[in-house]
Design a protein around this motif. Sequence first.
Motif, PDB file in Angstrom:
ATOM      1  N   TRP A   1      61.086  27.579  11.779  1.00 16.60           N
ATOM      2  CA  TRP A   1      61.657  28.798  12.375  1.00 16.60           C
ATOM      3  C   TRP A   1      60.532  29.649  12.949  1.00 16.60           C
TER       4      TRP A   1
ATOM      5  N   SER B   1      60.101  32.325  18.667  1.00 11.76           N
ATOM      6  CA  SER B   1      60.968  32.142  19.826  1.00 11.76           C
ATOM      7  C   SER B   1      61.998  31.042  19.664  1.00 11.76           C
ATOM      8  N   ASN B   2      61.741  30.086  18.784  1.00 10.93           N
ATOM      9  CA  ASN B   2      62.622  28.921  18.691  1.00 10.93           C
ATOM     10  C   ASN B   2      62.895  28.520  17.249  1.00 10.93           C
TER      11      ASN B   2
ATOM     12  N   ARG C   1      64.102  24.978  14.970  1.00 10.54           N
ATOM     13  CA  ARG C   1      64.362  23.539  14.935  1.00 10.54           C
ATOM     14  C   ARG C   1      64.856  23.170  13.543  1.00 10.54           C
TER      15      ARG C   1
ATOM     16  N   GLN D   1      67.992  22.138  18.125  1.00  8.25           N
ATOM     17  CA  GLN D   1      67.019  23.129  18.566  1.00  8.25           C
ATOM     18  C   GLN D   1      67.761  24.296  19.174  1.00  8.25           C
ATOM     19  N   SER D   2      67.155  25.478  19.045  1.00  7.99           N
ATOM     20  CA  SER D   2      67.833  26.686  19.503  1.00  7.99           C
ATOM     21  C   SER D   2      66.796  27.755  19.844  1.00  7.99           C
ATOM     22  N   PRO D   3      67.112  28.653  20.803  1.00  6.13           N
ATOM     23  CA  PRO D   3      66.222  29.775  21.098  1.00  6.13           C
ATOM     24  C   PRO D   3      66.397  30.947  20.136  1.00  6.13           C
ATOM     25  N   GLU D   4      67.104  30.716  19.027  1.00  3.95           N
ATOM     26  CA  GLU D   4      67.341  31.795  18.055  1.00  3.95           C
ATOM     27  C   GLU D   4      66.151  31.931  17.103  1.00  3.95           C
ATOM     28  N   GLY D   5      65.014  32.289  17.672  1.00  3.72           N
ATOM     29  CA  GLY D   5      63.821  32.495  16.875  1.00  3.72           C
ATOM     30  C   GLY D   5      63.859  33.808  16.128  1.00  3.72           C
TER      31      GLY D   5
ATOM     32  N   THR E   1      64.522  37.218  17.806  1.00  3.26           N
ATOM     33  CA  THR E   1      65.840  37.574  18.335  1.00  3.26           C
ATOM     34  C   THR E   1      66.821  37.985  17.239  1.00  3.26           C
TER      35      THR E   1
END
Length: 311
Positions: free
Chosen positions: A12, A15-16, A18, A33-37, A40
């Motif tokens: 975690w 920015s990202n 996984r 994978q996600s841009p929910e770092g 955010t």
Amino acid sequence: MSTQAAAALVDWGTSNLRVWLVDAAAGVLGERQSPEGMGTLTPDRFAGVLETHLAALGGAPDLPVVVAGMAGARAGWIEAPYAETPAGLTDLHIQAVSAPGIDRDVRILPGVCQRGAGAEDVMRGEETQLLGAVASGLCDALFCLPGTHSKWVSLQEGRISRFTTAMTGELFQLISRQSILHLSIGEGRASAGHPAFGQAVEEALDPDFSLTTRLFSIRARGLLAGADEASAASRLSGLLLGAEIAAMRPRLGEGQCVQLIGSGALTELYAAALTLAGVETVSLDGGELVRKGLFSAARVLFPHRFAEILP
């Protein structure tokens, strides 16, 4: 190989995000994978985001999870206090903290700090990649982890003895976008194969080099010699990387090999600059190493899930 998930592994970052589901033999059963770092999310949202991804992967309600990275930062899910250097990487799990607000066993690994006066430093996430390197047999080595804030880490007998952060990546972004040099660099991209890059690295490796008095030459070359944007970007990158490597010279003994953890254009730039400095490099995949590190931690945190393969 078992097809039943033994644990979920989570990297975690700021920015990202996984997530991997793995079986007891480290086989990957699913990945998201996600841009929910961390950057955010507010602390109360981490549990819901994680559960959404685990549900999408078919993770059972009792599936345990081990997390590395910025979820354990002060502004993350819950702070996982730093382990201090010299830090034994295979002992990181001892300082893992339990995540709140979720109905499953979720452990967040700590980062690593260095408290020496004048050498204060911190890392979060990179230590788990290094744990993956130790799990692969690299217990005594010098590592470079290129990034916005690159890390140089000395590993001795599987322990982080010391490390240094170089803000080279962030300086490149600031200088190329917000200083007068942006007029010369524009949308130009640095290239390891560009002649201007190699020339700049060699300049920066000279003992009499001064970064602050050489930077403006990028603008001057554009005005006087018509240097294009790619040349300007490559020169800036070479000057900054060369200066970083020159600062690391005391650690680069004769025959020293640098283990580069990363991928993509930035790692290629570091490899090229180190080669020009006469240093051998070996490139390692950062994604593979963080997964190996997380798996290593999961095995000792949740031994009942891995009983079938533990010695």
